[in-house]
Scaffold this motif. Structure first.
Motif, mmCIF file in Angstrom:
data_model
loop_
_atom_site.group_PDB
_atom_site.id
_atom_site.type_symbol
_atom_site.label_atom_id
_atom_site.label_comp_id
_atom_site.label_asym_id
_atom_site.label_seq_id
_atom_site.Cartn_x
_atom_site.Cartn_y
_atom_site.Cartn_z
ATOM 1 N N UNK A 1 34.689 18.905 17.248
ATOM 2 C CA UNK A 1 36.080 18.631 17.606
ATOM 3 C C UNK A 1 36.141 17.534 18.663
ATOM 4 N N UNK A 2 37.042 16.569 18.455
ATOM 5 C CA UNK A 2 37.269 15.519 19.441
ATOM 6 C C UNK A 2 38.770 15.319 19.608
ATOM 7 N N UNK A 3 39.172 14.926 20.808
ATOM 8 C CA UNK A 3 40.587 14.615 21.046
ATOM 9 C C UNK A 3 40.930 13.308 20.342
ATOM 10 N N UNK A 4 42.117 13.264 19.785
ATOM 11 C CA UNK A 4 42.567 12.048 19.103
ATOM 12 C C UNK A 4 43.252 11.080 20.060
ATOM 13 N N UNK A 5 43.683 11.574 21.210
ATOM 14 C CA UNK A 5 44.439 10.746 22.142
ATOM 15 C C UNK A 5 45.943 10.902 21.971
ATOM 16 N N UNK A 6 46.364 11.682 20.970
ATOM 17 C CA UNK A 6 47.793 11.906 20.748
ATOM 18 C C UNK A 6 48.197 13.255 21.341
ATOM 19 N N UNK B 1 51.582 20.178 27.896
ATOM 20 C CA UNK B 1 51.203 18.974 27.171
ATOM 21 C C UNK B 1 50.335 19.464 26.020
ATOM 22 N N UNK B 2 50.834 19.272 24.812
ATOM 23 C CA UNK B 2 50.149 19.743 23.616
ATOM 24 C C UNK B 2 49.267 18.609 23.107
ATOM 25 N N UNK B 3 47.952 18.800 23.179
ATOM 26 C CA UNK B 3 46.965 17.762 22.886
ATOM 27 C C UNK B 3 46.375 17.958 21.492
ATOM 28 N N UNK B 4 46.306 16.887 20.724
ATOM 29 C CA UNK B 4 45.757 16.967 19.370
ATOM 30 C C UNK B 4 44.247 16.737 19.376
ATOM 31 N N UNK B 5 43.534 17.550 18.591
ATOM 32 C CA UNK B 5 42.101 17.370 18.372
ATOM 33 C C UNK B 5 41.859 17.287 16.872
ATOM 34 N N UNK B 6 40.699 16.748 16.495
ATOM 35 C CA UNK B 6 40.374 16.547 15.089
ATOM 36 C C UNK B 6 38.916 16.932 14.851
ATOM 37 N N UNK B 7 38.668 17.606 13.722
ATOM 38 C CA UNK B 7 37.303 17.923 13.279
ATOM 39 C C UNK B 7 37.062 17.155 11.980
ATOM 40 N N UNK B 8 36.292 16.088 12.066
ATOM 41 C CA UNK B 8 36.047 15.231 10.904
ATOM 42 C C UNK B 8 35.382 15.996 9.765
ATOM 43 N N UNK B 9 34.507 16.940 10.079
ATOM 44 C CA UNK B 9 33.797 17.689 9.036
ATOM 45 C C UNK B 9 34.751 18.474 8.144
ATOM 46 N N UNK B 10 35.885 18.887 8.711
ATOM 47 C CA UNK B 10 36.846 19.691 7.957
ATOM 48 C C UNK B 10 38.117 18.921 7.608
ATOM 49 N N UNK C 1 43.242 27.152 28.040
ATOM 50 C CA UNK C 1 42.044 26.320 28.137
ATOM 51 C C UNK C 1 41.541 25.843 26.793
ATOM 52 N N UNK C 2 42.386 25.920 25.761
ATOM 53 C CA UNK C 2 41.956 25.591 24.398
ATOM 54 C C UNK C 2 41.389 24.192 24.243
ATOM 55 N N UNK C 3 42.080 23.193 24.779
ATOM 56 C CA UNK C 3 41.592 21.823 24.682
ATOM 57 C C UNK C 3 40.296 21.670 25.461
ATOM 58 N N UNK C 4 40.198 22.333 26.624
ATOM 59 C CA UNK C 4 38.981 22.250 27.431
ATOM 60 C C UNK C 4 37.793 22.865 26.696
ATOM 61 N N UNK C 5 38.031 23.974 25.974
ATOM 62 C CA UNK C 5 36.946 24.596 25.206
ATOM 63 C C UNK C 5 36.448 23.635 24.138
ATOM 64 N N UNK C 6 37.377 22.967 23.454
ATOM 65 C CA UNK C 6 36.964 22.000 22.441
ATOM 66 C C UNK C 6 36.223 20.836 23.073
ATOM 67 N N UNK C 7 36.652 20.405 24.265
ATOM 68 C CA UNK C 7 36.000 19.294 24.959
ATOM 69 C C UNK C 7 34.569 19.626 25.353
#
Length: 159
Positions: free
Chosen positions: A41-46, A9-18, A28-34
């Motif tokens: 970085x925050x998950x977008x839900x997509x 499951x490929x989860x999208x994240x977003x960094x508003x600053x960039x 564990x990439x998404x977990x590291x961002x979480x």
């Protein structure tokens, strides 16, 4: 990317600053961002489904990141071998690996048992390059209404 028996499951994240959208590739990439280890970085839900590159299914996706200096602060993904080679030869991008595999659209469309993953480009809004990879029709419409360019289906995801 959450790993299973070849299915991801490929989860999208977003960094508003960039203004960067990112599809983490490490198990564990998404977990590291979480965890906030990399702040902002925050998950977008997509999300969309894909396969691990060792599952023997689909075409591996090339992942690139803008080279500091000449390149954008952005990530870019493609399963098109010609596009991968073209971007890899560009001085503005760094090849980061093959994080997942997807099926390729044929004639711009996916088989009836697959979900199109649409790539959008921000058309250099705000002076920065950004891409998104979405299956949501309403989010694609919202992004195009905000001036993003719809580049069409670039992956075919499992439902």
């Amino acid at each position: 990317v959450a790993r299973g028996t070849g299915a991801l499951v490929t989860l999208e994240s977003f960094a508003a600053a960039f203004g960067d959208f990112f599809l983490p590739a490490a198990p564990g990439g998404a977990a590291v961002l979480d965890t906030g280890l990399l702040p902002g970085w925050t998950r977008t839900g997509f999300a969309f489904k894909s396969w691990s590159t060792d599952a023997g299914h689909g075409v591996p996706a090339c992942r690139f990141f803008g080279k500091p200096g000449p390149g954008p602060y952005a990530h870019f993904y493609t399963i098109d071998p010609n596009e991968c080679a073209f971007v890899a030869a560009s001085p503005g991008w760094i090849f980061e690996g093959l994080p997942f595999s997807e099926e390729a659209p044929v004639g711009g469309d996916c088989a009836s048992n697959r979900i199109p993953v649409v790539r959008l480009y921000n058309n250099f809004q705000g002076g920065q390059v950004a891409h998104r990879y979405l299956t949501s029709h309403s989010e694609v419409a919202a992004m195009t209404n905000a001036g993003w360019l719809n580049e069409g289906a670039v992956f075919c995801s499992a439902p």
